[in-house]
Design a protein around this motif. Structure first.
Motif, mmCIF file in Angstrom:
data_model
loop_
_atom_site.group_PDB
_atom_site.id
_atom_site.type_symbol
_atom_site.label_atom_id
_atom_site.label_comp_id
_atom_site.label_asym_id
_atom_site.label_seq_id
_atom_site.Cartn_x
_atom_site.Cartn_y
_atom_site.Cartn_z
ATOM 1 N N GLU A 176 52.327 83.092 61.858
ATOM 2 C CA GLU A 176 53.785 83.033 61.976
ATOM 3 C C GLU A 176 54.231 82.752 63.406
ATOM 4 O O GLU A 176 55.278 82.136 63.642
ATOM 5 C CB GLU A 176 54.378 84.360 61.495
ATOM 6 C CG GLU A 176 55.880 84.430 61.499
ATOM 7 C CD GLU A 176 56.415 85.753 60.979
ATOM 8 O OE1 GLU A 176 57.650 85.878 60.849
ATOM 9 O OE2 GLU A 176 55.589 86.663 60.713
ATOM 10 N N SER A 181 55.513 84.182 70.348
ATOM 11 C CA SER A 181 56.342 85.263 69.794
ATOM 12 C C SER A 181 57.610 85.378 70.631
ATOM 13 O O SER A 181 58.653 84.845 70.271
ATOM 14 C CB SER A 181 55.557 86.569 69.768
ATOM 15 O OG SER A 181 54.990 86.870 71.040
ATOM 16 N N VAL A 189 62.263 82.598 65.258
ATOM 17 C CA VAL A 189 60.938 83.214 65.347
ATOM 18 C C VAL A 189 60.936 84.289 66.430
ATOM 19 O O VAL A 189 60.310 85.343 66.276
ATOM 20 C CB VAL A 189 59.849 82.150 65.611
ATOM 21 C CG1 VAL A 189 58.479 82.809 65.756
ATOM 22 C CG2 VAL A 189 59.816 81.130 64.483
ATOM 23 N N ARG A 191 63.431 86.131 67.189
ATOM 24 C CA ARG A 191 64.093 87.282 66.562
ATOM 25 C C ARG A 191 63.127 88.018 65.637
ATOM 26 O O ARG A 191 63.120 89.256 65.587
ATOM 27 C CB ARG A 191 65.329 86.828 65.775
ATOM 28 C CG ARG A 191 66.553 86.545 66.619
ATOM 29 C CD ARG A 191 67.806 86.448 65.779
ATOM 30 N NE ARG A 191 67.743 85.354 64.814
ATOM 31 C CZ ARG A 191 68.110 84.101 65.068
ATOM 32 N NH1 ARG A 191 68.576 83.781 66.276
ATOM 33 N NH2 ARG A 191 68.023 83.168 64.154
ATOM 34 N N ARG A 192 62.313 87.258 64.911
ATOM 35 C CA ARG A 192 61.340 87.882 64.018
ATOM 36 C C ARG A 192 60.325 88.711 64.803
ATOM 37 O O ARG A 192 59.947 89.812 64.386
ATOM 38 C CB ARG A 192 60.624 86.799 63.204
ATOM 39 C CG ARG A 192 59.456 87.299 62.381
ATOM 40 C CD ARG A 192 59.861 88.371 61.381
ATOM 41 N NE ARG A 192 58.680 88.949 60.731
ATOM 42 C CZ ARG A 192 58.563 90.214 60.375
ATOM 43 N NH1 ARG A 192 59.563 91.062 60.588
ATOM 44 N NH2 ARG A 192 57.469 90.645 59.788
ATOM 45 N N GLU A 195 61.975 91.899 65.674
ATOM 46 C CA GLU A 195 62.071 92.778 64.507
ATOM 47 C C GLU A 195 60.738 93.451 64.209
ATOM 48 O O GLU A 195 60.697 94.655 63.896
ATOM 49 C CB GLU A 195 62.538 91.966 63.291
ATOM 50 C CG GLU A 195 63.971 91.473 63.393
ATOM 51 C CD GLU A 195 64.305 90.435 62.331
ATOM 52 O OE1 GLU A 195 63.374 90.085 61.541
ATOM 53 O OE2 GLU A 195 65.449 89.965 62.290
ATOM 54 N N LEU A 196 59.645 92.690 64.310
ATOM 55 C CA LEU A 196 58.326 93.248 64.014
ATOM 56 C C LEU A 196 57.947 94.340 65.010
ATOM 57 O O LEU A 196 57.433 95.401 64.635
ATOM 58 C CB LEU A 196 57.268 92.141 64.012
ATOM 59 C CG LEU A 196 55.842 92.568 63.665
ATOM 60 C CD1 LEU A 196 55.787 93.227 62.299
ATOM 61 C CD2 LEU A 196 54.897 91.371 63.707
#
Length: 417
Positions: A176, A181, A189, A191-192, A195-196
Motif C-alpha cells: 500500500e 508512507s 496515501v 492520510r492512510r 490513520e494506521l
C-alpha cells in the motif's frame, strides 16, 4: 515598596535605552543597514550596554531557571518508564532482553517466493518467543499477522508466556505504501499512513507498551531527479511531528536505516535523524538505534549512541550483526563482537537503562535456539562490562592508546565468555 518600584522602573528604562541604541545599529557600525549614517558617541553605547546588562541579568537568570525547570519536568515525563531507555544516576537494575516478534515468524524473499517455512501467526510466534529463556518483552507488528486476531487474544498469548510489549511497529512499508508512507506523493496515501499509525497508538495504550516504533522503509528515493528533496524531507517531518503532537502521552521512536527497501531512505543516518527530530522540536520523539543499521551505514554504533544520548534522544535500541554491506540481521556478536561490546560500554558509561532487544531474521536457523544463543552473548557482554577495568580504559583513552584500550576491552569481553 517605593524602592522596589524605583528599581523596576530603572530596569525598564535601562532596557529601553539599551534596545533603542542597538536597534539604531550604532553599537556595531559595520552592521548598520544602508542609509543609517547617524552615529552616537561611544560612551552612550557603552553606558547603554552596562545599564542594560545590569537590568537584564536578573531577568535572564530568572528566565533561564524557569526554562530549565520546564525542561526537567519534560525530561522526567518522557523518561518515566525504566524500560524506555534513559540516562539516570541510580544504580542499574538487572538487564532485560527483548526481541521483535518477527524473529519467530517465517520469511520469504525474491528467490524463495514460497517462503522459508510454513506461515506462522502472531499467536504462534508469541508461543515460540515464550520458550526463550530470559526474554521478557517483544515488539509486535500492527496489524497482527497470520489471522484476524483481537487484542484480547494477543494479550492472552502474551500473558500465558509471561511476556510484555515494549513497542508496536505499524506496517507503513507494505504494498500500500510502495511509493512512501509519510512522503507518498498521493496525499490520500499519506492520510492512510497517519490513520494506521494512529491505530497503532491505541495498541500501545492497550498493551502498556513503551513506544510506537516508526520504520518508514519506503520513504526515500532510488534515482537522481526522482524527488524534490526539500518536499520529501518536509513531508517526513510533518508526518512524524503531527503524530507526536496529537499523542503527547506516547513516545515515538524513529528507526533509521541507510537503504532497503529504498536505495536511499529519508531517515538514513543518526545525524540526519537527529536533525529531523530537533527540527520537529517535540520531547516525545526519539531514536531507536539499530546496531546493524548503524554499521552498514559506515557509522560507529558506539559513537552514534553517544551522539543520540548527548541530545537526549536515545529511546531504544536493537542489536544484530552484518557484513556491513547489507542488513543481514545475523546473530548479535557473530561478526563484530568488539564493536558491539563498545556499543554496550557507551550505554553503560552513560547509565542508559533500557531493553537490549534482538532484531534478527533466522531464515534457516531455529528461531528459539538463535534467540537463546544471542541472549547468551548479550549476558556475557553485560558480565564483561562488570569486569571491565574502567579506570585503566579511561587512562588509555586519554592518551588515545589504541592497543592498550583494545587489550583491556578484549580481556573483559572474552574473559566473560
Amino acid at each position: 515598596m517605593t524602592f522596589s518600584i524605583t528599581i523596576e522602573c530603572y530596569r525598564i528604562l535601562s532596557i529601553y535605552f539599551c534596545l533603542s541604541v542597538i536597534l539604531s545599529e550604532t553599537t556595531f557600525p559595520h552592521y548598520r543597514s544602508p542609509g543609517l549614517e547617524r552615529e552616537k558617541p561611544l560612551f552612550c553605547c557603552n553606558a547603554a550596554f552596562i545599564l542594560g546588562s545590569i537590568a537584564v541579568f536578573p531577568l535572564l537568570k530568572q528566565s533561564k531557571c524557569e526554562k530549565y525547570r520546564k525542561q526537567i519536568k519534560i525530561t522526567e515525563s518522557i523518561h518515566s518508564s525504566a524500560s524506555l531507555g534513559h540516562v539516570t544516576e541510580e544504580p542499574m537494575s538487572a538487564q532485560r532482553f527483548g526481541a521483535g516478534i518477527w524473529h519467530f515468524a517465517t520469511y520469504l524473499d525474491r528467490y524463495a517466493t514460497d517462503g522459508y517455512g510454513a506461515p506462522r501467526s502472531v499467536i504462534e510466534a508469541i508461543d515460540l518467543a515464550g520458550q526463550v529463556k530470559d526474554l521478557s518483552v517483544v515488539d509486535i507488528n500492527y496489524p497482527f499477522f497470520g489471522g484476524d486476531f483481537s487484542n484480547a487474544q494477543v494479550k492472552e498469548a502474551l500473558d500465558r508466556n509471561k511476556l510484555g510489549v515494549i513497542g508496536i511497529t505499524p506496517e507503513i512499508y507494505t504494498r500500500e505504501f510502495v511509493k512512501g508512507s509519510f512522503t507518498n506523493p498521493d496525499a490520500g496515501v499519506r492520510r492512510r499512513a497517519h490513520e494506521l499509525v494512529t491505530e497503532a497508538c491505541d495498541q500501545v495504550r492497550y498493551f502498556g507498551a513503551d513506544y510506537v516504533k516508526l520504520w518508514p522503509g519506503q520513504d526515500g528515493w532510488d534515482y537522481p531527479f526522482q524527488v524534490d528533496y526539500g518536499t520529501l524531507w518536509k513531508h517526513s517531518l510533518d508526518g512524524v511531528g503531527r503524530l507526536a503532537s496529537e499523542n503527547p502521552d506516547l513516545k515515538f521512536v524513529i528507526e533509521y536505516k541507510p537503504r532497503e527497501p529504498r536505495v536511499r531512505m529519508s531517515f538514513g543516518s543518526v545525524a540526519r535523524t537527529l536533525l529531523g527530530i530537533e527540527k520537529i522540536g517535540l520531547p516525545n520523539v526519539g531514536i531507536l538505534l539499530d546496531f546493524g543499521h548503524a554499521i552498514m551505514g559506515g557509522e560507529s554504533a558506539a559513537d552514534s549512541a553517544q551522539l543520540a544520548i548527548d541530545y537526549g534522544r536515545l529511546f531504544g535500541m536493537d542489536v544484530n550483526d552484518n557484513y556491513r554491506s547489507w542488513d543481514d540481521d545475523l546473530v548479535a556478536g557473530s561478526l563484530h563482537p568488539i564493536e558491539i561490546f563498545e556499543f554496550f560500554y557507551v550505554l553503560r558509561k552513560n547509565n542508559w537503562e533500557g531493553v537490549w532487544q534482538l532484531d534478527q531474521f533466522p531464515f534457516r536457523e531455529d528461531s528459539i535456539a538463535t534467540a537463546n544463543h544471542a541472549i547468551d552473548f548479550l549476558k556475557a557482554a553485560a558480565k564483561g562490562l562488570d569486569a571491565l577495568d574502567v579506570d585503566a580504559l579511561k587512562e588509555a583513552q586519554s592518551r588515545h592508546d589504541a592497543i592498550s584500550g583494545l587489550k583491556i576491552a578484549q580481556k573483559a569481553l572474552f574473559g566473560a565468555m
